[in-house]
Scaffold this motif. Structure first.
Motif, mmCIF file in Angstrom:
data_model
loop_
_atom_site.group_PDB
_atom_site.id
_atom_site.type_symbol
_atom_site.label_atom_id
_atom_site.label_comp_id
_atom_site.label_asym_id
_atom_site.label_seq_id
_atom_site.Cartn_x
_atom_site.Cartn_y
_atom_site.Cartn_z
ATOM 1 N N LEU A 1 14.085 -1.004 19.168
ATOM 2 C CA LEU A 1 12.820 -0.282 18.957
ATOM 3 C C LEU A 1 12.609 -0.004 17.472
ATOM 4 O O LEU A 1 11.487 -0.119 16.961
ATOM 5 C CB LEU A 1 12.836 1.021 19.762
ATOM 6 C CG LEU A 1 11.550 1.832 19.698
ATOM 7 C CD1 LEU A 1 10.399 1.035 20.284
ATOM 8 C CD2 LEU A 1 11.690 3.147 20.426
ATOM 9 N N LEU B 1 11.037 6.410 11.083
ATOM 10 C CA LEU B 1 10.796 5.646 12.313
ATOM 11 C C LEU B 1 12.101 5.348 13.034
ATOM 12 O O LEU B 1 12.177 5.427 14.267
ATOM 13 C CB LEU B 1 10.072 4.344 11.993
ATOM 14 C CG LEU B 1 8.614 4.491 11.593
ATOM 15 C CD1 LEU B 1 8.015 3.139 11.279
ATOM 16 C CD2 LEU B 1 7.840 5.142 12.722
ATOM 17 N N LEU C 1 -11.355 -10.748 3.034
ATOM 18 C CA LEU C 1 -12.095 -10.846 4.291
ATOM 19 C C LEU C 1 -12.933 -9.597 4.520
ATOM 20 O O LEU C 1 -14.120 -9.675 4.865
ATOM 21 C CB LEU C 1 -11.115 -10.975 5.457
ATOM 22 C CG LEU C 1 -10.483 -12.321 5.717
ATOM 23 C CD1 LEU C 1 -9.488 -12.171 6.847
ATOM 24 C CD2 LEU C 1 -11.546 -13.305 6.094
ATOM 25 N N ASP C 2 -12.282 -8.449 4.284
ATOM 26 C CA ASP C 2 -12.992 -7.195 4.520
ATOM 27 C C ASP C 2 -14.136 -7.024 3.535
ATOM 28 O O ASP C 2 -15.224 -6.592 3.905
ATOM 29 C CB ASP C 2 -12.022 -6.022 4.414
ATOM 30 C CG ASP C 2 -10.917 -6.148 5.433
ATOM 31 O OD1 ASP C 2 -11.193 -6.716 6.493
ATOM 32 O OD2 ASP C 2 -9.792 -5.716 5.143
ATOM 33 N N GLN D 1 -0.806 -6.399 2.472
ATOM 34 C CA GLN D 1 -2.180 -6.927 2.470
ATOM 35 C C GLN D 1 -2.219 -8.429 2.584
ATOM 36 O O GLN D 1 -3.209 -8.998 3.018
ATOM 37 C CB GLN D 1 -2.872 -6.515 1.180
ATOM 38 C CG GLN D 1 -3.549 -5.177 1.329
ATOM 39 C CD GLN D 1 -4.428 -4.855 0.175
ATOM 40 O OE1 GLN D 1 -4.429 -5.575 -0.823
ATOM 41 N NE2 GLN D 1 -5.160 -3.783 0.274
ATOM 42 N N LEU E 1 6.106 -3.448 12.697
ATOM 43 C CA LEU E 1 4.718 -2.957 12.727
ATOM 44 C C LEU E 1 4.361 -2.293 11.410
ATOM 45 O O LEU E 1 3.269 -2.513 10.857
ATOM 46 C CB LEU E 1 4.570 -1.941 13.848
ATOM 47 C CG LEU E 1 3.815 -2.372 15.085
ATOM 48 C CD1 LEU E 1 3.838 -1.269 16.109
ATOM 49 C CD2 LEU E 1 2.372 -2.697 14.724
ATOM 50 N N LEU E 2 5.311 -1.509 10.885
ATOM 51 C CA LEU E 2 5.069 -0.824 9.622
ATOM 52 C C LEU E 2 4.785 -1.835 8.527
ATOM 53 O O LEU E 2 3.876 -1.656 7.704
ATOM 54 C CB LEU E 2 6.290 0.022 9.260
ATOM 55 C CG LEU E 2 6.199 0.818 7.971
ATOM 56 C CD1 LEU E 2 5.107 1.859 8.074
ATOM 57 C CD2 LEU E 2 7.525 1.495 7.652
ATOM 58 N N MET F 1 3.522 -4.845 8.946
ATOM 59 C CA MET F 1 2.180 -5.421 9.137
ATOM 60 C C MET F 1 1.117 -4.480 8.610
ATOM 61 O O MET F 1 0.076 -4.903 8.110
ATOM 62 C CB MET F 1 1.926 -5.667 10.624
ATOM 63 C CG MET F 1 2.712 -6.807 11.168
ATOM 64 S SD MET F 1 2.323 -7.091 12.881
ATOM 65 C CE MET F 1 0.779 -7.953 12.746
ATOM 66 N N VAL F 2 1.358 -3.183 8.763
ATOM 67 C CA VAL F 2 0.333 -2.219 8.367
ATOM 68 C C VAL F 2 0.283 -2.057 6.852
ATOM 69 O O VAL F 2 -0.790 -1.927 6.266
ATOM 70 C CB VAL F 2 0.616 -0.867 9.052
ATOM 71 C CG1 VAL F 2 -0.282 0.210 8.498
ATOM 72 C CG2 VAL F 2 0.418 -0.987 10.539
ATOM 73 N N MET G 1 9.358 6.260 5.157
ATOM 74 C CA MET G 1 8.694 6.229 6.454
ATOM 75 C C MET G 1 9.507 5.416 7.454
ATOM 76 O O MET G 1 9.628 5.776 8.630
ATOM 77 C CB MET G 1 7.317 5.602 6.268
ATOM 78 C CG MET G 1 6.517 5.635 7.507
ATOM 79 S SD MET G 1 4.863 6.165 7.219
ATOM 80 C CE MET G 1 4.278 5.989 8.884
ATOM 81 N N LEU H 1 9.383 -1.185 15.330
ATOM 82 C CA LEU H 1 8.547 -0.252 14.563
ATOM 83 C C LEU H 1 8.504 -0.637 13.100
ATOM 84 O O LEU H 1 7.449 -0.564 12.452
ATOM 85 C CB LEU H 1 9.074 1.179 14.724
ATOM 86 C CG LEU H 1 8.844 1.788 16.098
ATOM 87 C CD1 LEU H 1 9.430 3.183 16.163
ATOM 88 C CD2 LEU H 1 7.364 1.845 16.412
ATOM 89 N N ARG I 1 -16.947 -9.016 4.731
ATOM 90 C CA ARG I 1 -17.651 -8.467 5.870
ATOM 91 C C ARG I 1 -18.515 -7.282 5.461
ATOM 92 O O ARG I 1 -19.649 -7.142 5.906
ATOM 93 C CB ARG I 1 -16.636 -8.015 6.925
ATOM 94 C CG ARG I 1 -17.243 -8.002 8.297
ATOM 95 C CD ARG I 1 -16.208 -7.741 9.313
ATOM 96 N NE ARG I 1 -15.688 -6.385 9.165
ATOM 97 C CZ ARG I 1 -15.064 -5.746 10.148
ATOM 98 N NH1 ARG I 1 -14.883 -6.340 11.300
ATOM 99 N NH2 ARG I 1 -14.607 -4.541 9.963
ATOM 100 N N GLU I 2 -17.959 -6.439 4.595
ATOM 101 C CA GLU I 2 -18.755 -5.288 4.186
ATOM 102 C C GLU I 2 -19.942 -5.711 3.352
ATOM 103 O O GLU I 2 -21.012 -5.137 3.427
ATOM 104 C CB GLU I 2 -17.881 -4.301 3.397
ATOM 105 C CG GLU I 2 -17.205 -3.309 4.314
ATOM 106 C CD GLU I 2 -15.884 -2.837 3.754
ATOM 107 O OE1 GLU I 2 -15.743 -2.834 2.519
ATOM 108 O OE2 GLU I 2 -15.010 -2.484 4.554
ATOM 109 N N VAL J 1 0.854 -1.176 0.000
ATOM 110 C CA VAL J 1 0.000 0.000 0.000
ATOM 111 C C VAL J 1 0.894 1.230 0.000
ATOM 112 O O VAL J 1 1.757 1.381 0.851
ATOM 113 C CB VAL J 1 -0.897 0.007 1.259
ATOM 114 C CG1 VAL J 1 -1.708 1.289 1.308
ATOM 115 C CG2 VAL J 1 -1.795 -1.196 1.257
#
Lengths: 672, 220
Positions: free
Chosen positions: B134, B107, B212-213, B148, B141-142, B144-145, B103, B138, B216-217, B94
């Protein structure tokens, strides 16, 4: 050590609470008797410890650190003269309520919903008084709130009780949140949240002021200060009557204790505007509370509103004590704080008594609406006389105890011209006027409550078939009225016993009350004013006796013949009697349009129309309309907007967490 | 010796940050798994070095667990899984690779700015280890975010876990129990997620979480 025994008693109460579900499942009445009997013994022990700690001084006081709670910090407990006073109040209430419930509890339809929470509630209140660090204080406070909430919800089949429980839960969480913020400010960044550390630390003025406001919101919402009182008249009547008595008579005092502990002990030197805030809120609470009480038809709700009034009186006393303390007037401050503490004690006695009386009425008739009662003095005479005693005490009539504390408070108010601040000099007499108004209205409120409930003729079949309560319940009430009389006629020793507390709180004490002459009490000095309860009691007794003798001995015994007088009831229908609403009507006319947006809708049918005339009276609670309705509106609006958040994708949630984490890190980076 | 041990510890920890960036950059799934294995190897080296300089033999066990589980076991299982799922196609990110890398750099800078003053009193090895750890967390996490695909989200999660272990071993005196429990929690998470992956594929014929989304929608 006394504190260890006290903590063991609390653990015992929690153990009883844990065993109660099993006992409640056994065939009644054994389980009920066991639970209330054990609570009676344990609160009796705690009462003795409280008395010993107050009178015995340092020998019976002390600290204890238990290795529970936060790791490495533990839970600190301590017993000093201030907590001893409230320990006495709480456990005296506990003893009376437990004794009463030995009889009353047998009428409980769902004992399993009451028995487990009752000892836990008592334990929670005692723990709050014994806590000596912020963490254990907050945990005990929340424990007390939640166990009393469970008791409020014990009759959850009625929709009104569910609403009461919901409002109570909301307000209790709000209050605890405020307390948490207050203690957070007090402990600061040092991380040491014991009361001893907070006490020695210096607090900047803005922090002390903020803590005072937060304590007013937190402890005030639990005590029932206007405008945070809305939950109280809903929740207190919803619980079983002995619990109502405890909540109204005792739990509100625990809130007062929390307020005094923080404001007088932890915050150090007060500022004079604190007193302004307290006096304004206190007088508002006293007057609005009693005005609402006069309008109520539900006996228990009437009593709950009267609790709001008495909390107002107590807060006026506390505000005065702050005002005098700021200006270093130790003797006057001690007089004010003694009147507040004494009123806490007195109110816990007679409010408990009145709620227990209401419980007897509820069991005897199944009714709480006083318009459907009446004539109960014939069916339940002992309850009626005990209730009358409570009414006399709460209306502050000598020689009972309500008079003593209110009189002392008025004496303290009379000292206000010595205050240097002009604002206080104007405000205190105004608060005194409000206090006098509240006392007068309370008198009329309880004349109405007693008269409509117990006098006249029965207004419903339930009332005409009422039956008297169990002897043991009546014994509990007799104990309370006896104490009311004792505290009213011999207040001197009580005042003397409070002197360690006053020197601890305001660094001053009242003159030592001499046992002679005439067992009178002296607020400031003998030339100024004094009051002897026993003398007034003796005078009332003697004059009544003489009057009775005179009438009996000298009245004519000649038989007279006259047409039968129908006792003022030409119509046999009980609905023709004076009703509660008609009694309240003059007061409603005066205050209704201003405080309740009174609307009277009288509908007279035209001549010839056989329909009955109707009279509808609507009263609005302005606090609810102007404060709570807008807030709940905003909450609903925000909830609607935020509803979108319920339907995000997993990745969006992760992104939110991530963004929050990064934002916090960023904050840390820029802050340092 | 003191300087050398410090430099070497920093090299390994810095290497982990570098490999994390490689993971962010890598957009083919098999390549991503290989980079993850490399991440675990660097972690193993770092932990062993810490064990050596701190004279803490129990850290060798941590290193062995990291190597056995994360460098060999999990990548191998992921390989098999990917092959069985039949997803060899390119994975979409994304916002594109470039912005993501930028980004990531921000971080890393942020974690340095936060940790260096915060842990100023700690000894230098622990301090910089914490800052780099750390950054790894981070970056995980980035990842994972921004991804997709469920498999690459798992890999992001596990690289985050590697960062935690790096932090834990850098600080002296962390008991072994903590590390072992962290390792096992990762393993359990892996198994649970693996099971879910197959269940998701069974239902939707894809492991793209967008499906999945969408589902659900669509239902609402």
């Amino acid at each position: 050590m006394a504190i260890a025994v006290a903590l063991w008693c609390v653990i015992g109460l929690i153990a009883v609470s844990a065993a109660a579900p099993a006992l409640a499942a056994r065939p009644q009445p054994l389980g009920t008797r066991l639970v209330y009997g054990a609570s009676l013994i344990l609160t009796g022990l705690l009462l003795l410890i409280g008395i010993a700690a107050l009178l015995g001084g340092a020998d019976f006081q002390g600290q204890k650190v238990l290795p529970i709670g936060l790791p490495w910090i533990g839970a600190h407990f301590s017993l000093d003269s201030l907590s001893a006073v409230f320990l006495i109040i709480v456990n005296l209430g506990g003893v009376a309520a437990s004794l009463y419930a030995l009889g009353y509890g047998l009428h409980e339809e769902a004992p399993g919903r009451v028995l487990p929470f009752y000892p836990a509630f008592l334990a929670g209140m005692n723990l709050v008084l014994l806590s000596a660090d912020a963490f254990s204080f907050l945990v005990s406070w929340e424990f007390m709130s939640l166990s009393s909430w469970a008791l409020v919800m014990s009759h959850h089949h009625e929709g009104e009780n569910r609403k009461a429980g919901y409002v109570y839960l909301l307000m209790a969480s709000f209050g605890t949140l405020m307390l948490m913020l207050a203690f957070g400010l007090l402990a600061g960044t040092s991380g040491d949240a014991t009361f001893a550390a907070i006490m020695t630390a210096a607090h900047p003025d803005w922090i002390s002021g903020a803590v005072l406001v937060l304590m007013l919101l937190g402890a005030g919402s639990k005590a029932g200060l206007v405008p945070l009182h809305v939950w109280l008249p809903l929740a207190h009547p919803a619980a079983p009557s002995h619990v109502s008595g405890l909540m109204s008579g005792v739990m509100t005092k625990v809130a007062v204790y929390g307020f005094i502990r923080v404001v007088f002990v932890l915050l150090g030197q007060p500022q004079w505007w604190w007193a302004v805030l307290l006096l304004v809120l206190g007088s508002l609470t006293a007057v609005l509370g009693v005005l609402q009480a006069v309008m109520q038809r539900d006996l228990k709700r009437l009593l709950a509103y009267s609790t709001v009034e008495n909390i107002g009186i107590i807060f006026i006393g506390i505000g005065l004590a702050l005002a005098f303390k700021t200006n270093g007037m130790g003797a006057a401050a001690s007089l004010a704080i003694v009147s507040a503490l004494l009123h806490c004690f007195n109110h816990s006695l007679f409010k408990n008594l009145l709620f227990l009386g209401a419980g007897n009425v509820l069991v005897g008739t199944g009714e709480r609406d006083i318009e459907k009662l009446g004539g109960l003095i014939h069916r339940m005479p002992r309850t009626a006389y005990l209730f009358l005693g409570g009414c006399v005490a709460i209306s502050a009539l000598p020689p009972l105890n309500g008079f003593v504390s209110e009189w002392l408070l008025l004496q303290a108010i009379l000292l206000s011209p010595d205050l240097p601040q002009w604002a206080l000099r104007f405000l205190v007499p105004a608060a005194g006027a409000m206090l006098a108004l509240a006392a007068a209205l309370a008198g009329s409120c309880f004349v109405r409550a007693f008269g409509v409930t117990f006098l006249g003729r029965a207004r419903s079949t339930a009332a005409s078939e009422a039956h008297e309560a169990e002897p043991v319940s009546l014994k509990a009430m007799s104990l309370l009225i006896g104490l009311c009389l004792l505290a009213g006629t011999l207040p001197g020793p009580l005042i003397d016993s409070l002197s360690p507390v006053t020197s601890f709180l305001v660094a001053g004490h009242m003159p030592t009350q001499p046992l002679m002459p005439l067992l009178s009490i002296i607020p400031i000095n003998e030339s100024r004013s004094s009051y002897s309860g026993i003398l007034v009691f003796g005078f009332i007794m003697a004059s009544s006796w003489i009057a009775i003798r005179v009438i009996h001995n000298f009245a004519s015994r000649a038989v007279r013949r006259a047409p039968p007088w129908d006792c003022g009831f030409p119509n046999a229908d009980p609905a023709t009697q004076y009703t509660a609403d008609s009694f309240a009507q003059p007061i409603r006319r005066v205050f209704g349009p201003m405080f309740f947006r009174l609307k009277v809708d009288a509908h007279m049918p035209r001549p010839g129309d056989p329909k009955p005339a109707t009279l509808a009276v609507t009263l609005r609670d302005l606090v609810w309309d102007f404060l709570y309705a807008p807030i709940s509106g905003w909450v609903m609006f925000a909830a609607e907007r935020l509803n979108v958040l319920q339907f995000l994708t997993i990745r969006s949630y992760l992104s939110l967490v991530f963004a929050a984490l990064v934002a916090l890190l960023f904050l840390v980076a820029t802050w340092a | 010796m003191q300087h050398f041990s410090l430099d070497a510890a920093h090299m390994f920890a810095g290497g982990m940050v570098l490999v994390s960036f490689m993971m962010l950059y890598q957009d083919r799934i098999l390549g991503l798994i290989n980079v993850f294995a490399a991440h675990a190897v660097v972690l193993t080296l770092s932990v062993s070095w810490q064990a050596y300089i701190q004279d803490a033999p129990h850290l060798y066990i941590t290193a062995a667990i990291a190597f056995g589980l994360k460098a060999i076991g999990i990548p191998w299982a992921l390989h098999r899984m990917v092959v069985r799922l039949g997803i060899h196609r390119e994975i979409e990110t994304v916002g594109g690779i470039g912005p993501t890398m930028l980004m990531g750099i921000v971080l890393v800078a942020l974690s340095m700015v936060v940790m260096l003053p915060a842990a100023a009193e700690a000894d230098p090895i622990a301090r910089e280890d914490l800052a780099l750890a750390l950054s790894v967390i981070l970056l995980g996490l980035l990842m994972m975010v921004t991804r997709q695909n469920a498999v690459s989200q798992i890999i992001g999660f596990m690289s985050l876990e590697n960062g935690l272990i790096l932090a834990a071993t850098g600080a002296k005196g962390m008991p072994l129990v903590v590390e072992i429990s962290v390792a096992f929690s990762v393993l359990v998470a892996f198994i649970v997620i693996g099971v879910f992956l197959f269940r998701i594929r069974e239902r939707f014929d894809t492991v793209d979480t967008q499906a999945l989304d969408d589902f659900r929608e669509g239902r609402e």
